[in-house]
Write a protein that holds these residues in place. Structure first.
Motif, short mmCIF file in Angstrom:
data_model
loop_
_atom_site.label_atom_id
_atom_site.label_comp_id
_atom_site.label_asym_id
_atom_site.label_seq_id
_atom_site.Cartn_x
_atom_site.Cartn_y
_atom_site.Cartn_z
N ALA A 135 0.82 -1.21 0.00
CA ALA A 135 0.00 0.00 0.00
C ALA A 135 0.85 1.26 0.00
N ALA A 136 2.03 1.19 0.59
CA ALA A 136 2.87 2.38 0.73
C ALA A 136 3.57 2.78 -0.56
N ASP A 137 3.63 1.92 -1.54
CA ASP A 137 4.34 2.21 -2.79
C ASP A 137 3.31 2.42 -3.90
N ASP A 138 3.13 3.68 -4.30
CA ASP A 138 2.11 4.02 -5.29
C ASP A 138 2.39 3.45 -6.68
N ASP A 139 3.59 2.95 -6.92
CA ASP A 139 3.93 2.40 -8.23
C ASP A 139 3.47 0.95 -8.39
N LEU A 140 3.07 0.32 -7.31
CA LEU A 140 2.71 -1.09 -7.34
C LEU A 140 1.24 -1.27 -7.71
N LEU A 141 0.96 -2.28 -8.54
CA LEU A 141 -0.38 -2.53 -9.04
C LEU A 141 -0.85 -3.92 -8.65
N ALA A 142 -2.17 -4.06 -8.46
CA ALA A 142 -2.77 -5.34 -8.12
C ALA A 142 -3.78 -5.74 -9.18
N ALA A 143 -3.88 -7.04 -9.43
CA ALA A 143 -4.89 -7.57 -10.35
C ALA A 143 -6.07 -8.09 -9.55
N ALA A 144 -7.28 -7.95 -10.10
CA ALA A 144 -8.47 -8.48 -9.45
C ALA A 144 -9.60 -8.61 -10.46
N GLN A 145 -10.55 -9.49 -10.14
CA GLN A 145 -11.79 -9.59 -10.90
C GLN A 145 -12.85 -8.74 -10.20
N PRO A 146 -13.57 -7.90 -10.93
CA PRO A 146 -14.60 -7.09 -10.29
C PRO A 146 -15.66 -7.96 -9.62
N GLY A 147 -16.07 -7.57 -8.43
CA GLY A 147 -17.13 -8.26 -7.73
C GLY A 147 -16.73 -9.49 -6.97
N THR A 148 -15.42 -9.83 -6.98
CA THR A 148 -14.96 -11.03 -6.29
C THR A 148 -14.40 -10.68 -4.92
N THR A 149 -14.23 -11.69 -4.07
CA THR A 149 -13.62 -11.47 -2.77
C THR A 149 -12.23 -10.86 -2.89
N PRO A 150 -11.33 -11.36 -3.79
CA PRO A 150 -10.02 -10.71 -3.90
C PRO A 150 -10.11 -9.23 -4.24
N PHE A 151 -11.10 -8.83 -5.05
CA PHE A 151 -11.26 -7.41 -5.37
C PHE A 151 -11.54 -6.62 -4.11
N TYR A 152 -12.50 -7.06 -3.31
CA TYR A 152 -12.88 -6.31 -2.12
C TYR A 152 -11.79 -6.34 -1.06
N VAL A 153 -11.08 -7.46 -0.92
CA VAL A 153 -9.98 -7.52 0.03
C VAL A 153 -8.87 -6.56 -0.40
N THR A 154 -8.58 -6.51 -1.72
CA THR A 154 -7.57 -5.57 -2.22
C THR A 154 -7.96 -4.15 -1.87
N VAL A 155 -9.20 -3.79 -2.10
CA VAL A 155 -9.65 -2.42 -1.88
C VAL A 155 -9.69 -2.08 -0.39
N TYR A 156 -10.33 -2.92 0.39
CA TYR A 156 -10.62 -2.54 1.77
C TYR A 156 -9.58 -3.00 2.78
N ASP A 157 -8.87 -4.06 2.51
CA ASP A 157 -7.88 -4.55 3.46
C ASP A 157 -6.45 -4.22 3.08
#
Length: 263
Positions: A135-157
């Protein structure tokens, strides 16, 4: 929501009789929505193109014990919950996390698997070791499928709770996101622990898991909101039966420890 992409799929012959101590579904056909894009839960064999995986093996065994014919129809993840909830299918399966918000649209079986969300990265990743470092490095990117648990965990956790955060790259399938990780287009993919361990074991050092688990999730099958309670009860019974006799653990061993994904 994307248009439903439905295709006729595989049908298996029904057995003659169900196990005596379990409900008997009388040889009926059960139409099951699938995605075939979440290995090793369910996916297309890269060599044969056959739909295989944990859930297909489970369903074949359940068909023997309950006396029914599974008939599979493919649908995109984006439309599955709404379509099953509306009664377009008898049930749906694709490693679906049991969540309260989804219970408003569909009924769930009892859990057939419990897993933890893990952070999967390339094997040579050394820029971060946990969610806070990512989270601290703005250059890092995450992959996710919209509407899935990994998406929401990426966003909120992991990130800031903004579902439109530009650091999330959306992919239609989990496999596409994982390919983007391997290619260096993204830096993080979240997956349940069983699947993540399977990918890492088969990657020959190309992938690894970092950080602590990011919460626990349970998987279940879904049914129409006003669906057939006898069908739901039968599946709950066979899940308990297969847990008690070790079948579920055997499936876990086969698909998460022994099967080399893509090999």
């Amino acid at each position: 929501m994307k248009p439903l992409a439905l295709f006729a799929a595989l049908t298996f012959a029904a057995p003659a009789l169900a196990d005596g101590h379990l409900p008997d579904l009388g040889g009926r056909t059960v139409v099951i929505a699938t995605e075939d894009a979440y290995p090793p839960i369910q996916f297309k064999d890269p060599a044969s193109g056959e739909a295989i995986g944990w859930e297909y093996d489970f369903m074949a065994e359940a068909a023997e014990r309950l006396n029914f014919t599974p008939e599979y129809e493919k649908i995109s993840w984006d439309g599955m919950i709404a379509a099953v909830g509306a009664g377009e299918f008898d049930m749906g399966m694709t490693g679906i996390t049991i969540r309260d918000d989804r219970k408003e649209a569909v009924n769930f079986s009892v859990p057939y698997m419990t897993s933890q969300m893990m952070m999967m990265v390339r094997g040579d990743e050394d820029r971060f070791e946990d969610a806070a470092g990512f989270a601290a490095d703005d250059d890092l990117l995450a992959a996710a499928q919209p509407g899935t648990t990994p998406f929401y965990v990426t966003v909120y956790d992991v990130l800031d709770g903004d579902e439109a955060n530009p650091r999330i790259r959306l992919f239609e399938t989990f496999g596409a996101g994982l390919q983007a990780l391997r290619a260096g287009d993204v830096d993080l993919v979240l997956s349940d622990s069983t699947a993540a361990n399977g990918y890492v074991a088969a990657s020959d050092g190309g992938l690894k898991i970092v950080g602590e688990p990011l919460g626990t999730e349970q998987f279940g099958f879904i049914y129409p909101k006003d669906g057939d309670q006898d069908l739901i009860d039968a599946f709950d019974a066979v899940i308990a039966d297969m847990e008690a006799d070790g079948t579920l653990e055997s499936l876990n061993t086969k698909w998460f420890l022994e099967y080399e994904l893509g090999g």
